[in-house]
Design an enzyme around this catalytic site. Structure first.
Site, PDB file in Angstrom:
ATOM      1  N   SER A 256       0.771  -1.357  -0.013  1.00 22.98           N
ATOM      2  CA  SER A 256      -0.155  -0.029  -0.053  1.00 22.98           C
ATOM      3  C   SER A 256       1.034   1.312  -0.155  1.00 22.98           C
ATOM      4  O   SER A 256       2.176   1.225   0.053  1.00 22.98           O
ATOM      5  CB  SER A 256      -0.869  -0.209   1.036  1.00 22.98           C
ATOM      6  N   LYS A 257       0.351   2.231   0.144  1.00 19.31           N
ATOM      7  CA  LYS A 257       0.855   3.743  -0.083  1.00 19.31           C
ATOM      8  C   LYS A 257       1.943   3.823   1.089  1.00 19.31           C
ATOM      9  O   LYS A 257       3.182   4.633   0.941  1.00 19.31           O
ATOM     10  CB  LYS A 257      -0.051   4.712   0.048  1.00 19.31           C
ATOM     11  N   ARG A 258       1.741   3.214   2.246  1.00 22.37           N
ATOM     12  CA  ARG A 258       2.566   3.444   3.455  1.00 22.37           C
ATOM     13  C   ARG A 258       4.008   2.693   3.179  1.00 22.37           C
ATOM     14  O   ARG A 258       4.955   3.068   3.724  1.00 22.37           O
ATOM     15  CB  ARG A 258       1.870   2.586   4.542  1.00 22.37           C
TER      16      ARG A 258
END
Length: 480
Positions: A256-258
């Site tokens: 994911s974006k993290r």
């Protein structure tokens, strides 16, 4: 043997995700390795979220990666190219209506009016109780249908799953798969707004587009028995399925974006080369052997097989991707690299250099580059005279400072500003003046750039030019 036909079918509701790109790559590689055809289809039935901008982004990113398609949307995203289109699901509603009618006639589809809230409540209850959601949805009676029609409401349509027995299919990655029908709930195939659901539309389209192999993430594995039921109910030819492993972040959680950039377009903007990204993605769940890391696209096409796809999740390692991209940058054609560098430097606000200058810069910087986007900041000193760092001032003084800089400048005035001539002249200068060559290089590097690290010193001199180099050395003489 029939021609192999694979497909990539994204929903154009945002950017092309790394996971989607990997699925597209595996599908493309298998088709190309088998001399088959690769089909692109836009699953745009979510009209509220599907946008033309997203279609354009998907097409742009696939083109940048080099994943060309034989049939699908035209490059402008406005139409379809191929004999089995249209390749936008929103333009195929009459086709889905025909197959819904067949299921109705066979008693395999029935109307329901349960609300979204009721469906969600049942789903949550099933999760809490550790069971599959109930398939016992209330079938609307003719009287209810008439009453709802007066209120302007339309029913959703559910597929009637067999009450007993097994749904079985062979997965080319996971092997024999068996699902008990009694644990599958009757599922919606057409929503109350008239739009088909994923399972229904994908099944119909894959059959009508003669798709022989459906290659997709294993998060879709639970959808497959439902689709197999539909194929058999509609007497459509089933494709072979291959569910490839999910991609996890370094912490082994879903990517994911993290974890950093997840959009293909972000990697292009960061200065990754498409062949490096393709090589990296290919190794997320597949391998050529136990030791080969750098694999050209041509070699991937030649050697790709579904037999070597792993069952277990792949881990996205950004450090490995950076290293791999550096290897591809190092081997890249200088003319191609010069064009890309010019674009990145100008995007960073550094302009005023012509194509010939970038052609000289490319071999000077590519040996140690990780990404192209990091190079403008590291080489901004070519565009304006920098303020020297404290470390550069100290290094300059330790190497001989202003007095030595004045002598070097006098030497440089007599030399042609060409790398071989500069090296020969400066090495001779070191012998005459009893100066260590590494000290001379350190003094020049700091005096010209205000930094401790630059491209090779002779390249740096040539790229700055004689006049600018001499002026910078004159200014540096005052540092000490």
């Amino acid at each position: 043997m029939s021609t192999v036909r694979t497909r990539f079918a994204p929903s154009p509701t945002g950017y092309l995700h790394i996971g989607g790109a990997r699925t597209a790559l595996f599908s493309w590689l298998f088709a190309r390795s088998q001399g088959g055809q690769f089909v692109l289809r836009m699953e745009d039935t979510d009209l509220a979220r599907s946008t033309q901008d997203s279609v354009d982004m998907v097409l742009r990113d696939l083109k940048w990666l080099g994943l060309d398609w034989d049939e699908g949307p035209s490059m402008d995203g406005q139409g379809s190219v191929g004999p089995l289109g249209p390749y936008f699901q929103s333009q195929r509603l009459d086709i889905y209506a025909k197959y819904l009618s067949e299921l109705k006639a066979a008693g395999l589809a029935y109307p329901t009016f349960e609300s979204k809230e009721e469906v969600e409540a049942e789903r949550e209850a099933a999760i809490a109780e550790g069971r599959a959601p109930s398939g016992a949805f209330e079938e609307a009676t003719p009287a209810q249908l008439e009453e709802m029609a007066k209120q302007g409401k339309r029913p959703a349509w559910r597929f009637r799953v067999p009450e007993s027995g097994l749904t079985e299919f062979d997965d080319l990655v996971h092997g024999k798969m068996r699902f008990e029908n009694r644990l599958m709930s009757d599922f919606v195939i057409v929503r109350s707004d008239g739009m088909p659901t994923y399972n229904f539309a994908a099944t119909v389209d894959d059959a009508l587009m003669n798709i022989t192999h459906v290659i997709r993430g294993d998060d879709h594995l639970s959808n497959t028995p439902r689709q197999v039921c539909l194929y058999r109910a509609l007497k459509l030819t089933e494709p072979l399925f291959a569910h490839i492993p999910m991609i996890l972040g370094p912490d082994r959680q879903r990517l994911s974006k993290r974890h950093g950039a997840t959009a293909v377009g972000e990697y292009q903007a960061q200065g990754f080369l498409p062949e490096a990204l393709l090589n990296f993605l290919a190794l997320l769940g597949w391998s050529l052997d136990d030791k080969t890391t750098l694999i050209s696209v041509a070699a991937l096409v030649k050697n790709f097989s579904l037999e070597r796809v792993n069952k277990h999740a792949a881990v996205f390692d950004p450090v490995k991707l950076g290293w791999m991209n550096g290897q591809y940058v190092k081997d890249a054609d200088n003319e191609r690299l010069a064009v890309l560098l010019k674009a990145h430097f100008e995007k960073a606000g550094l302009s005023g250099k012509d194509a010939a200058w970038y052609l000289r810069l490319a071999p000077a910087v590519k040996e140690k580059a990780r990404t192209l986007a990091e190079l403008p900041a590291d080489n901004a000193f070519f565009f304006s005279r920098p303020q020297p760092s404290d470390e550069a001032r100290q290094k300059f003084a330790q190497a001989g400072g202003g007095p030595l800089a004045a002598k070097v400048a006098a030497c440089l005035r007599s030399l042609d500003f060409e790398a071989a001539a500069l090296e020969s002249g400066l090495r001779a200068f070191c012998e005459t003046e009893a100066v260590k060559f590494k000290d001379l290089v350190g003094l020049l590097r700091c005096g010209l750039s205000g930094r401790l690290v630059t491209p090779g010193i002779f390249d740096t001199l040539v790229l700055l030019g004689k006049d600018e180099s001499l002026q910078r050395l004159a200014l540096a003489e005052a540092w000490s």
